[in-house]
Design a protein around this motif. Structure first.
Motif, PDB file in Angstrom:
ATOM      1  N   SER A  43     -36.986  45.218  84.247  1.00  0.00           N
ATOM      2  CA  SER A  43     -35.459  44.927  84.005  1.00  0.00           C
ATOM      3  C   SER A  43     -34.435  46.186  84.522  1.00  0.00           C
ATOM      4  N   ASP A  44     -34.904  47.127  84.052  1.00  0.00           N
ATOM      5  CA  ASP A  44     -34.221  48.319  84.282  1.00  0.00           C
ATOM      6  C   ASP A  44     -34.157  48.642  85.946  1.00  0.00           C
ATOM      7  N   ARG A  47     -31.676  46.163  86.828  1.00  0.00           N
ATOM      8  CA  ARG A  47     -30.209  46.567  86.481  1.00  0.00           C
ATOM      9  C   ARG A  47     -29.756  47.548  87.614  1.00  0.00           C
ATOM     10  N   ASN A  65     -20.175  48.379  83.404  1.00  0.00           N
ATOM     11  CA  ASN A  65     -20.727  48.346  81.943  1.00  0.00           C
ATOM     12  C   ASN A  65     -20.161  47.283  81.167  1.00  0.00           C
ATOM     13  N   VAL A  68     -21.768  43.899  82.305  1.00  0.00           N
ATOM     14  CA  VAL A  68     -23.013  44.110  81.617  1.00  0.00           C
ATOM     15  C   VAL A  68     -23.175  43.807  79.995  1.00  0.00           C
ATOM     16  N   ARG A  69     -22.322  44.321  79.551  1.00  0.00           N
ATOM     17  CA  ARG A  69     -22.108  44.188  77.917  1.00  0.00           C
ATOM     18  C   ARG A  69     -21.695  42.646  77.793  1.00  0.00           C
ATOM     19  N   GLU A  70     -20.757  42.275  78.401  1.00  0.00           N
ATOM     20  CA  GLU A  70     -20.437  40.570  78.109  1.00  0.00           C
ATOM     21  C   GLU A  70     -21.667  39.822  78.484  1.00  0.00           C
ATOM     22  N   ALA A  71     -22.408  40.072  79.582  1.00  0.00           N
ATOM     23  CA  ALA A  71     -23.518  39.337  79.768  1.00  0.00           C
ATOM     24  C   ALA A  71     -24.711  39.269  78.629  1.00  0.00           C
ATOM     25  N   GLY A  72     -24.471  40.515  78.136  1.00  0.00           N
ATOM     26  CA  GLY A  72     -25.522  41.003  77.287  1.00  0.00           C
ATOM     27  C   GLY A  72     -25.456  40.149  76.047  1.00  0.00           C
ATOM     28  N   GLN A  73     -23.885  39.815  75.699  1.00  0.00           N
ATOM     29  CA  GLN A  73     -23.657  39.071  74.437  1.00  0.00           C
ATOM     30  C   GLN A  73     -23.715  37.424  74.453  1.00  0.00           C
TER      31      GLN A  73
END
Length: 135
Positions: A43-44, A47, A65, A68-73
């Motif tokens: 996954s890294d 990314r 960032n 990515v943060r929004e997608a992670g939420q």
């Protein structure tokens, strides 16, 4: 699990870049308990490839960032992605216009300077060619 050098090799980026992305919170490697090495996952690697694609489109690491943060939420970052790139396109157009204006001034100045003699600075002057320019 992959060590940092293997991730760098698979993605074509430097080890320093991988470290930088990790410090910025874009990658979250685990630690090998036996030797404390950072270990990266597939996954890294994906990314890092995403980061490279986003950078090629002009996104900053801060913006990446955020995406990515929004997608992670669990939310779609697509509206923000569009918003950022629309603003960037407008900024780029403005910069291109500014560069074209500078280019035109440079070419005009050079054409005038070709027929002017080389001058020795007098008093507080530095270069009479530049100092003689008006907009």
């Amino acid at each position: 699990m992959l060590r940092i050098g293997e991730v760098a090799k698979q993605t074509g980026v430097s080890v320093d870049a991988i470290r930088h992305y990790t410090r910025k919170g874009l990658l979250a490697p685990s630690r090998d308990s036996s030797n404390r090495y950072q270990l990266y996952s597939g996954s890294d690697v994906q990314r890092v490839r995403f980061i490279l694609q986003a950078k090629r489109l002009g996104y900053t690491l801060k913006e990446i960032n955020e995406i990515v943060r929004e997608a992670g939420q669990g939310r779609s970052p697509c509206p923000r992605v569009r918003e950022i790139i629309e603003a960037r396109i407008d900024e780029n157009r403005q910069r291109v216009d500014e560069l074209n204006a500078v280019q035109a001034r440079m070419e005009t100045a050079l054409e005038r300077w070709k027929s002017m003699p080389d001058g020795v600075p007098i008093g507080d002057s530095v270069c009479l060619l530049i100092e003689g320019e008006t907009e």
